[in-house]
Design an enzyme around this catalytic site. Structure first.
Site, PDB file in Angstrom:
ATOM      1  N   ASN A 209       0.845  -1.195   0.000  1.00 47.86           N
ATOM      2  CA  ASN A 209       0.000   0.000   0.000  1.00 47.86           C
ATOM      3  C   ASN A 209       0.878   1.242   0.000  1.00 47.86           C
ATOM      4  OD1 ASN A 209       0.559   0.746   2.890  1.00 47.86           O
ATOM      5  ND2 ASN A 209      -0.425  -1.240   3.229  1.00 47.86           N
ATOM      6  N   LYS A 288       9.786 -16.338 -10.707  1.00 49.21           N
ATOM      7  CA  LYS A 288       8.983 -15.271 -11.298  1.00 49.21           C
ATOM      8  C   LYS A 288       7.885 -15.855 -12.188  1.00 49.21           C
ATOM      9  CE  LYS A 288       9.278 -11.318 -14.433  1.00 49.21           C
ATOM     10  NZ  LYS A 288      10.133 -10.548 -15.342  1.00 49.21           N
ATOM     11  N   PRO A 304      -3.454 -12.442   9.376  1.00 53.61           N
ATOM     12  CA  PRO A 304      -3.859 -12.305  10.785  1.00 53.61           C
ATOM     13  C   PRO A 304      -4.185 -10.852  11.101  1.00 53.61           C
ATOM     14  CG  PRO A 304      -1.478 -12.681  10.599  1.00 53.61           C
ATOM     15  CD  PRO A 304      -2.066 -12.934   9.246  1.00 53.61           C
ATOM     16  N   ASP A 305      -5.232 -10.631  11.879  1.00 57.80           N
ATOM     17  CA  ASP A 305      -5.583  -9.280  12.339  1.00 57.80           C
ATOM     18  C   ASP A 305      -4.773  -9.026  13.606  1.00 57.80           C
ATOM     19  OD1 ASP A 305      -6.710  -6.980  13.439  1.00 57.80           O
ATOM     20  OD2 ASP A 305      -8.698  -7.431  12.625  1.00 57.80           O
ATOM     21  N   ILE A 306      -3.605  -8.413  13.434  1.00 57.83           N
ATOM     22  CA  ILE A 306      -2.649  -8.268  14.545  1.00 57.83           C
ATOM     23  C   ILE A 306      -3.264  -7.492  15.702  1.00 57.83           C
ATOM     24  CG2 ILE A 306      -0.379  -7.415  15.221  1.00 57.83           C
ATOM     25  CD1 ILE A 306       0.482  -7.689  12.285  1.00 57.83           C
ATOM     26  N   LYS A 336     -14.118  -0.376  15.451  1.00 60.91           N
ATOM     27  CA  LYS A 336     -12.798  -0.978  15.645  1.00 60.91           C
ATOM     28  C   LYS A 336     -12.330  -0.847  17.094  1.00 60.91           C
ATOM     29  CE  LYS A 336     -11.080  -0.477  10.912  1.00 60.91           C
ATOM     30  NZ  LYS A 336     -10.122   0.194  10.011  1.00 60.91           N
ATOM     31  N   LYS A 340     -11.679  -4.452  18.760  1.00 57.65           N
ATOM     32  CA  LYS A 340     -10.267  -4.808  18.952  1.00 57.65           C
ATOM     33  C   LYS A 340      -9.750  -4.466  20.350  1.00 57.65           C
ATOM     34  CE  LYS A 340      -9.581  -4.476  14.012  1.00 57.65           C
ATOM     35  NZ  LYS A 340      -8.676  -4.246  12.885  1.00 57.65           N
TER      36      LYS A 340
END
Length: 403
Positions: A209, A288, A304-306, A336, A340
């Protein structure tokens, strides 16, 4: 907070010199004693008499003019100063000091002082982005000199870009921070995550990103300045590790989670500002992938959602998250926080000018577990970093009182 502080202000030849008048006025009202040194070019923009009236001190321009008192003036000011500020700082003055040139009163004072020295650059955007200038700034930063990022907007030359001298209010804040450094994190260990993650497709391609890591690095820098032991767990960025910070470089989300857990028990505070990829390729190819005529389909699996996993085991640690949204900012951020198990979240809108990736500023909402929302106006990421750490320390102190 500046009562009885001695501030030497260097004013160089730029149109932004008019802002320095307001700066002197602010500093004097705050209780500081201000001595102004002007370069010969600076007096083409504003009269020394103006600064003399505002500061109630003699303004110095000519290095060889007979002194009012028998003393070597640049040495006297260098020793007297609690901080030296150059505002506006032209490319010329930055280049001279970076290369050890001392040929007038301002540069000789700058070379002779042991006080903190702050530059507030002001110039055309092309000059500011020039590689030579940026190299000089990098060199001075490495030597411990301070810089206040210039703003963006319409410049005196008519161009639109980065190069406007920081506002006097922001310069005053920076001086305050330098002269009244907090050490309230001295006995704390903090884990800070920053930057993007890279999820490999094959040896030459990856999913990532636009995160540059600037926010996380700013928090790490400020936390270290305030005395914390800082683990900065960072995805790939072009940034240098702040002084006094333990940098741990990672690539993927799984790498980041593993390194966080290595230091989790030691930390009292975790601030997770990294932009972690939500998905990764199901298979990372060893070779490649060659281009073919047909379309290529890549299967993605959830990372994984750390932050969620940390929230389940956080105990009495302070856990802070970040949220970058493009719509429904408040609703998504509130969800969130609760899902979380965060103490608070720092949320911003990608489409708000002056916020988001790759900028030196941010505009955010800070939302806590009770749903309380604090709207934070546009400010530098370093200023926001201090504000976030202030909120963290408030929660720490509250927790200690309640235990």
């Amino acid at each position: 907070m500046l009562e009885s502080k001695n501030i030497v202000l260097g004013v160089t030849g730029g149109i932004a010199a008019y802002k320095s008048c307001d700066l002197v006025s602010r500093l004097v009202k705050a209780g500081a004693n201000v001595d102004v040194i002007m370069t010969e070019n600076a007096i083409n923009f504003i009269s020394p008499l103006t600064f003399q009236a505002l500061s109630s001190n003699q303004v110095i321009v000519d290095m060889f003019k007979e002194p009012k008192y028998w003393e070597i003036q640049h040495i006297s000011l260098a020793k007297k100063a609690d901080v030296v500020v150059i505002a506006p700082a032209t490319a010329n003055i930055i280049g001279k000091i970076a290369n050890g040139i001392a040929d007038d009163m301002l540069t000789t004072t700058a070379m002779a002082t042991t006080a903190p020295l702050v530059f507030a650059p002001a110039m055309n955007s092309n000059m500011y982005e020039n590689k030579i200038l940026q190299s000089n700034i990098d060199r001075l930063r490495e030597l411990g000199y301070h810089f206040i990022e210039p703003g963006e907007g319409r410049l005196a030359c008519g161009d639109i870009g980065k190069g406007k001298m920081a506002e006097p209010y922001d310069i005053e804040l920076c001086i305050n921070e330098i002269l009244n450094k907090k050490k309230d994190l001295q006995d704390k260990t903090i884990i800070i995550t920053a930057g993007p993650t890279r999820e490999p497709i094959d040896p030459v391609r990856f999913i990532s990103n636009h995160s540059t890591g600037k926010m996380g690095y700013a928090i790490a820098e400020k936390a270290a300045e305030r005395g914390a032991k800082v683990y900065l767990i960072s995805g790939p960025t072009a940034l240098k590790a702040p002084k006094g910070v333990r940098l741990i470089s990672v690539n993927s989300a799984k790498d980041m989670q593993r390194r966080i857990m290595e230091h989790f028990d030691e930390a009292q505070i975790i601030i997770k500002s990294a932009a972690v990829a939500d998905y990764a390729p199901a298979v990372a190819h060893d070779q490649k992938i060659k281009k073919k005529d047909e379309n290529l389909t890549i299967e993605l699996v959830k990372n994984p959602d750390i932050l969620y996993e940390l929230g389940k085991i956080k105990g009495d640690k302070i856990l802070v998250g970040f949220a970058m949204e493009t719509q429904n900012l408040i609703e998504n951020a509130k969800e969130k926080v609760l899902k979380k198990n965060l103490d608070f979240i720092v949320a911003n809108d990608l489409f708000t000018e002056g916020a988001g990736f790759a900028t030196d500023t941010n505009i955010v909402k800070i939302i806590d577990r009770g749903g309380n929302i604090e709207s934070v106006p546009k400010m530098s990421k370093h200023q926001l970093a201090d504000l976030i750490l202030d909120r963290v320390m408030y929660l720490q102190q509250l927790g200690e009182v309640n235990r």
